[in-house]
Scaffold this motif. Structure first.
Motif, PDB file in Angstrom:
ATOM      1  N   GLY A 136       9.175   4.596  -6.944  1.00 18.77           N
ATOM      2  CA  GLY A 136       7.972   4.114  -7.604  1.00 18.77           C
ATOM      3  C   GLY A 136       8.221   2.815  -8.337  1.00 18.77           C
ATOM      4  N   GLY A 137       7.214   2.401  -9.095  1.00 15.51           N
ATOM      5  CA  GLY A 137       7.318   1.186  -9.893  1.00 15.51           C
ATOM      6  C   GLY A 137       7.602   1.538 -11.341  1.00 15.51           C
ATOM      7  N   HIS A 138       8.644   0.951 -11.883  1.00 13.98           N
ATOM      8  CA  HIS A 138       9.058   1.219 -13.268  1.00 13.98           C
ATOM      9  C   HIS A 138       9.116  -0.104 -14.017  1.00 13.98           C
ATOM     10  N   ARG A 139       8.602  -0.128 -15.209  1.00 15.17           N
ATOM     11  CA  ARG A 139       8.597  -1.342 -16.030  1.00 15.17           C
ATOM     12  C   ARG A 139       9.833  -1.394 -16.926  1.00 15.17           C
ATOM     13  N   ILE A 140      10.347  -2.585 -17.121  1.00 17.39           N
ATOM     14  CA  ILE A 140      11.432  -2.792 -18.092  1.00 17.39           C
ATOM     15  C   ILE A 140      10.791  -2.811 -19.476  1.00 17.39           C
ATOM     16  N   MET A 141      11.260  -1.931 -20.346  1.00 17.29           N
ATOM     17  CA  MET A 141      10.663  -1.779 -21.671  1.00 17.29           C
ATOM     18  C   MET A 141      11.564  -2.267 -22.795  1.00 17.29           C
ATOM     19  N   GLY A 142      12.822  -2.512 -22.490  1.00 16.20           N
ATOM     20  CA  GLY A 142      13.712  -2.969 -23.545  1.00 16.20           C
ATOM     21  C   GLY A 142      15.090  -3.286 -23.008  1.00 16.20           C
ATOM     22  N   CYS A 143      15.892  -3.856 -23.869  1.00 16.60           N
ATOM     23  CA  CYS A 143      17.267  -4.218 -23.540  1.00 16.60           C
ATOM     24  C   CYS A 143      18.141  -3.852 -24.734  1.00 16.60           C
ATOM     25  N   LEU A 144      19.219  -3.140 -24.474  1.00 18.42           N
ATOM     26  CA  LEU A 144      20.202  -2.776 -25.499  1.00 18.42           C
ATOM     27  C   LEU A 144      21.529  -3.407 -25.135  1.00 18.42           C
ATOM     28  N   TYR A 145      22.307  -3.769 -26.150  1.00 17.01           N
ATOM     29  CA  TYR A 145      23.622  -4.354 -25.878  1.00 17.01           C
ATOM     30  C   TYR A 145      24.586  -4.021 -27.007  1.00 17.01           C
ATOM     31  N   TRP A 181      15.142 -10.751 -26.851  1.00 15.96           N
ATOM     32  CA  TRP A 181      14.485  -9.460 -27.061  1.00 15.96           C
ATOM     33  C   TRP A 181      15.450  -8.269 -27.002  1.00 15.96           C
ATOM     34  N   ALA A 182      16.743  -8.537 -26.882  1.00 17.49           N
ATOM     35  CA  ALA A 182      17.747  -7.457 -26.835  1.00 17.49           C
ATOM     36  C   ALA A 182      17.978  -6.890 -28.230  1.00 17.49           C
ATOM     37  N   VAL A 183      18.208  -5.582 -28.283  1.00 17.44           N
ATOM     38  CA  VAL A 183      18.438  -4.862 -29.535  1.00 17.44           C
ATOM     39  C   VAL A 183      19.878  -4.351 -29.530  1.00 17.44           C
ATOM     40  N   PRO A 184      20.605  -4.557 -30.625  1.00 18.61           N
ATOM     41  CA  PRO A 184      21.998  -4.094 -30.658  1.00 18.61           C
ATOM     42  C   PRO A 184      22.102  -2.567 -30.676  1.00 18.61           C
ATOM     43  N   ILE A 185      23.132  -2.056 -30.013  1.00 14.49           N
ATOM     44  CA  ILE A 185      23.455  -0.631 -30.042  1.00 14.49           C
ATOM     45  C   ILE A 185      24.375  -0.410 -31.235  1.00 14.49           C
ATOM     46  N   SER A 245      20.665  18.074 -27.607  1.00 16.46           N
ATOM     47  CA  SER A 245      21.485  17.507 -26.541  1.00 16.46           C
ATOM     48  C   SER A 245      21.192  16.015 -26.432  1.00 16.46           C
ATOM     49  N   HIS A 246      22.251  15.232 -26.244  1.00 17.88           N
ATOM     50  CA  HIS A 246      22.068  13.783 -26.239  1.00 17.88           C
ATOM     51  C   HIS A 246      23.216  13.102 -25.507  1.00 17.88           C
ATOM     52  N   GLU A 247      23.017  11.823 -25.281  1.00 23.11           N
ATOM     53  CA  GLU A 247      24.056  10.974 -24.711  1.00 23.11           C
ATOM     54  C   GLU A 247      24.322   9.859 -25.711  1.00 23.11           C
ATOM     55  N   ARG A 248      25.580   9.601 -25.968  1.00 17.24           N
ATOM     56  CA  ARG A 248      25.974   8.536 -26.887  1.00 17.24           C
ATOM     57  C   ARG A 248      25.791   7.193 -26.188  1.00 17.24           C
ATOM     58  N   LEU A 249      25.088   6.263 -26.847  1.00 14.19           N
ATOM     59  CA  LEU A 249      24.872   4.941 -26.264  1.00 14.19           C
ATOM     60  C   LEU A 249      26.062   4.013 -26.514  1.00 14.19           C
ATOM     61  N   ARG A 250      26.723   4.198 -27.628  1.00 16.35           N
ATOM     62  CA  ARG A 250      27.899   3.380 -27.948  1.00 16.35           C
ATOM     63  C   ARG A 250      29.122   4.129 -27.422  1.00 16.35           C
ATOM     64  N   LEU A 282      30.271   1.197 -19.835  1.00 16.17           N
ATOM     65  CA  LEU A 282      29.106   1.509 -19.013  1.00 16.17           C
ATOM     66  C   LEU A 282      27.780   1.053 -19.626  1.00 16.17           C
ATOM     67  N   TYR A 283      27.628   1.220 -20.931  1.00 15.60           N
ATOM     68  CA  TYR A 283      26.381   0.865 -21.616  1.00 15.60           C
ATOM     69  C   TYR A 283      26.537  -0.357 -22.519  1.00 15.60           C
ATOM     70  N   ASP A 284      27.432  -1.253 -22.205  1.00 17.02           N
ATOM     71  CA  ASP A 284      27.538  -2.477 -23.006  1.00 17.02           C
ATOM     72  C   ASP A 284      26.260  -3.296 -22.918  1.00 17.02           C
ATOM     73  N   LEU A 285      25.573  -3.208 -21.791  1.00 10.90           N
ATOM     74  CA  LEU A 285      24.286  -3.865 -21.572  1.00 10.90           C
ATOM     75  C   LEU A 285      23.416  -2.893 -20.785  1.00 10.90           C
TER      76      LEU A 285
END
Length: 164
Positions: free
Chosen positions: A43-52, A63-67, A93-98, A103-106
């Motif tokens: 399907g079509g998915h929109r980019i809603m944000g950027c984390l780094y 528009w990137a937000v720090p992790i 239950s969760h996943e650590r972003l940092r 893997l999740y640097d960006l």
């Protein structure tokens, strides 16, 4: 489709006159995404944000937000915060972003099952770096870190990822 659309094809992510090699979910592609199936939703998915990770890289786009060290992503379908950014301490239950690995640097966040998450429909679909070329994800779209940065610098919030 517009020139700003990214299109995931069997050959890779077509965008900006390039075809970028990608990895998808270990469950392949699906129209019926479910939590834990390891599939990448069509399907079509929109980019809603950027984390780094600001301790590992400069801000890639304005528009990137720090992790931060306490940033997590809830994958607990029984909680109101399901499929949203939460902060530690968090009992669900969760996943650590940092992460310790890069893997999740960006991360580019999509609107898959967000912001009004439906329990069981599957948590976040991110665009992030791959573990290694072709290594499958849990449903996200992964690519070489240089390609991910190249894409990030050429898109904007609301850009579409079309998964065929």
């Amino acid at each position: 489709m517009t020139p700003a659309d990214m299109v995931l094809t069997p050959m890779g992510l077509r965008f900006g006159g390039r075809v970028i090699p990608c990895a998808i979910g270990k469950g392949g592609l699906t129209r019926e995404k479910r939590e834990g199936d390891g599939a990448t939703p069509r399907g079509g998915h929109r980019i809603m944000g950027c984390l780094y990770r600001p301790d590992r890289m400069a801000r890639p786009v304005a528009w990137a937000v720090p992790i931060g060290p306490r940033d997590l992503w809830s994958d607990d379908a029984a909680r109101a915060e399901y499929n949203h950014l939460v902060r530690a301490p968090y009992a669900g239950s969760h996943e650590r972003l940092r992460r310790a690995d890069p893997l999740y640097d960006l991360v580019l966040l999509t609107d898959w099952n967000w912001p009004d998450a439906v329990p069981g429909r599957g948590s976040a679909i991110f665009l992030h770096r791959w573990r290694r070329p072709g290594y499958p994800t849990e449903g996200c779209i992964a690519m070489d870190p240089g390609d991910l940065l190249w894409v990030t610098r050429r898109i904007y919030p609301g850009a579409r990822v079309i998964v065929r």
